[in-house]
Scaffold this motif. Structure first.
Motif: not given
Length: 461
Positions: A307-316, A451-461
Motif C-alpha cells: 500500500e505504501a508503494y502504490k499510494s505514492s502514484y495516486r498522489g503524484l 511488493v508490486s513492480q508498477g504504479p497503481g492505486t491504493t484502497a486507503q487513498a
C-alpha cells in the motif's frame, strides 16, 4: 468519530494541509501587497530577509522533520509511547536552537544584511526588519516543530485552524501599523515586523495547548525532562539528511537572491512578487506531498509495504494535474494579478515572462516533491540529500550564475536553471522509488518479494 485507518487516508490528511498552506499563502500575499504600499524597496528587503530566515530554519527543522516521519512510523507500528517521547524531544531541542538564532539575528542584523550585497540605501530597512522578525525566531522554531508533530499524529486540522487565526490577527495588525488605522501609530515596515511577531506569539501559544493533548497520554510539565538517547538517534538518522537537503535548497536560493541583488532592486522585487504568485500553483502539490509523506510513513511503520508503494502514484498524478491546471490559470490572469502588487511597467514585464516560465517549472517541481516525500517517508533521506547537494549547487546555483550573470540572461537565465534542477531531481527520485530498494530493506524476504513492480492505486487513498 474518525477511526485510526480513516484518519490517515490521503484526502483526510491533505485538505486541512491545503487550507493551511492557502492561509499561509494569503499571509504572504497580504504581507507583500501591504508592504508594496510602503515601497518596492521594502518588498525587496522583506523578500531577501525571508530567504535568510528560511535558510536558518533548517537548523531546527532537521530535528522537527525527522521527528515527524518517525512519529508517523511509530504510530503505524502501534508504538504510541515512543511517538510521544519523540515529539517532546523534538519540540524541546527546536526551542533551544530557535532561541540561539533569535540572539544572533537580533544583534547581528546589519552585518548579515551586508553579506547579501544589498544596496546601501536598503540596509537601514533590512536592519530593522531582520532584528525584529529574526529576534522572534524562537517562535518560528516552536511553531514549526509543534505543527509538524501535531500533523504527523494525523491531526492536520489543528495547524489549519491555527493558521486561520494567525492570518486574521496578522492582517489586522499589518493594516493598523502600515496605514495608521484603528488608533495604531503609522510605522511602515517596522509595523509589519511587529505584526509578524505578535501573530506568531499567539499562534505558538495555541499550538502548545493543542500539543499537550496530541497523544493518548496527556503531556505534563514534568515530561519536558524526558530524553531518550536511542530514539533521538533514530530522529537524527532520518533528520540530518533532511536538514542538509533543506539547507541546500535555501542556501542555493540565497545565492540566487544574491545574484538578483547584483542585477538590481527591480529584479529582486520581481522575484519576490513571483515567489508569492508561484506559491498559488505549487501549494496544492505541496499539500499532497506532505499528506503522502504522513500516509506512507504510517503504512510503512505498520508493515503495509504494498500500500505504501502504490499510494505514492495516486498522489503524484493528482498533484501533476492540479499544479499544471493552476499554472495555466495563473498565465491567463497574469497581467491583472501582477497589477495588484505594483504599477512599475518594468517589473510587470519581467513578471509576465517569469509566469510563462512557471508553466514549465511546476510539473517538474511536483514530480520532485511527491516522489521525494515518498522516499523520505520510508527513511531513504540520504539519497535525496546526495542528489540535492549535486543538482542544487551545480545546476540551480551554478547554472543561474552562468546564464543569469555571466551570459547576461538576467532573471530568465535564473528561471532556466531552476527548471533544469527540478526536472533532474524529479527523474532521479522517480528512478529510485521504482527500484524499491529502501522499501525492501530490513523486511523478510517473503514480504519483500510481494511488493508490486508498477504504479497503481491504493484502497486507503
Amino acid at each position: 468519530m474518525t477511526t485510526e485507518k480513516n484518519k490517515f487516508t490521503l484526502w483526510v490528511l491533505a485538505w486541512p494541509i491545503f487550507i493551511e498552506l492557502t492561509l499561509q499563502l494569503l499571509l504572504g500575499t497580504v504581507d507583500t501587497l501591504m508592504v508594496s504600499r510602503v515601497s518596492d524597496d521594502a518588498v525587496a528587503v522583506v523578500g531577501l530577509s525571508n530567504q535568510l530566515f528560511q535558510a536558518l530554519t533548517t537548523l531546527f527543522m532537521t530535528v522537527a522533520s525527522g521527528a515527524g516521519i518517525l512519529i508517523a512510523q511509530k504510530l503505524g507500528a502501534r508504538k504510541a509511547e515512543d511517538a510521544r517521547t519523540v515529539a517532546i524531544m523534538a519540540v524541546k531541542v527546536s526551542a533551544v536552537i530557535g532561541m540561539l538564532l533569535s540572539i544572533v539575528l537580533h544583534f547581528g542584523a546589519r552585518p548579515l544584511a551586508q553579506v547579501f550585497q544589498l544596496e546601501e540605501r536598503l540596509l537601514p530597512l533590512a536592519d530593522t526588519y531582520i532584528s525584529i522578525v529574526g529576534g522572534g525566531m524562537v517562535l518560528t522554531a516552536l511553531m514549526a516543530s509543534l505543527s509538524t508533530v501535531i500533523r504527523n499524529t494525523g491531526n492536520t486540522k489543528g495547524p489549519m485552524i491555527t493558521a486561520l487565526g494567525m492570518n486574521v490577527i496578522h492582517v489586522f495588525f499589518n493594516y493598523g501599523f502600515i496605514f495608521g488605522s484603528y488608533g495604531f501609530p503609522k510605522l511602515g515596515l517596522t509595523g509589519v515586523a511587529i505584526s509578524t511577531l505578535v501573530s506568531r506569539l499567539l499562534a505558538t501559544g495555541f499550538l502548545l495547548f493543542m500539543f499537550t493533548s496530541a497523544f493518548d497520554r496527556k503531556i505534563q510539565f514534568m515530561d519536558w525532562r524526558i530524553f531518550h538517547r536511542k530514539l533521538f538517534g533514530e530522529v537524527l538518522k532520518i533528520g540530518w539528511p533532511l536538514g542538509v537537503n533543506m539547507s541546500s535548497y535555501v542556501f542555493t536560493q540565497l545565492a540566487m537572491y544574491t545574484f538578483l541583488a547584483m542585477l538590481g532592486a527591480k529584479e529582486l522585487a520581481t522575484r519576490t512578487y513571483m515567489n508569492t504568485l508561484e506559491s498559488s500553483c505549487s501549494m496544492l502539490g505541496f499539500a499532497l506531498s506532505l499528506a503522502m509523506q504522513i500516509q506512507i510513513a504510517h503504512l510503512y511503520g505498520g508493515g503495509r509495504i504494498r500500500e505504501a508503494y502504490k499510494s505514492s502514484y495516486r498522489g503524484l498524478w493528482i498533484g501533476l494535474g492540479l499544479a499544471t491546471g493552476s499554472s495555466v490559470i495563473l498565465l491567463l490572469v497574469s497581467k491583472q494579478y501582477l497589477g495588484i502588487f505594483t504599477a512599475d511597467p518594468e517589473i510587470i514585464t519581467l513578471g509576465l515572462s517569469c509566469i510563462a516560465m512557471n508553466l514549465l517549472l511546476q510539473p517538474g517541481k511536483m514530480l520532485n516533491m511527491g516522489i521525494g516525500s515518498a522516499l523520505n517517508a520510508v527513511g531513504d533521506t540520504r539519497y535525496n540529500m546526495y542528489i540535492s547537494i549535486g543538482s542544487m549547487w551545480m545546476v540551480a546555483a551554478g547554472l543561474s550564475y552562468l546564464l543569469g550573470i555571466h551570459l547576461s540572461w538576467g532573471l530568465m537565465g535564473i528561471y532556466v536553471a531552476m527548471i533544469c534542477d527540478e526536472y533532474l531531481r524529479g527523474v532521479l527520485v522517480l528512478y529510485r522509488w521504482r527500484g524499491q530498494k529502501f522499501l525492501r530493506k530490513g523486511l523478510p524476504s517473503s514480504e519483500a518479494s510481494s511488493v508490486s513492480q508498477g504504479p497503481g492505486t491504493t484502497a486507503q487513498a
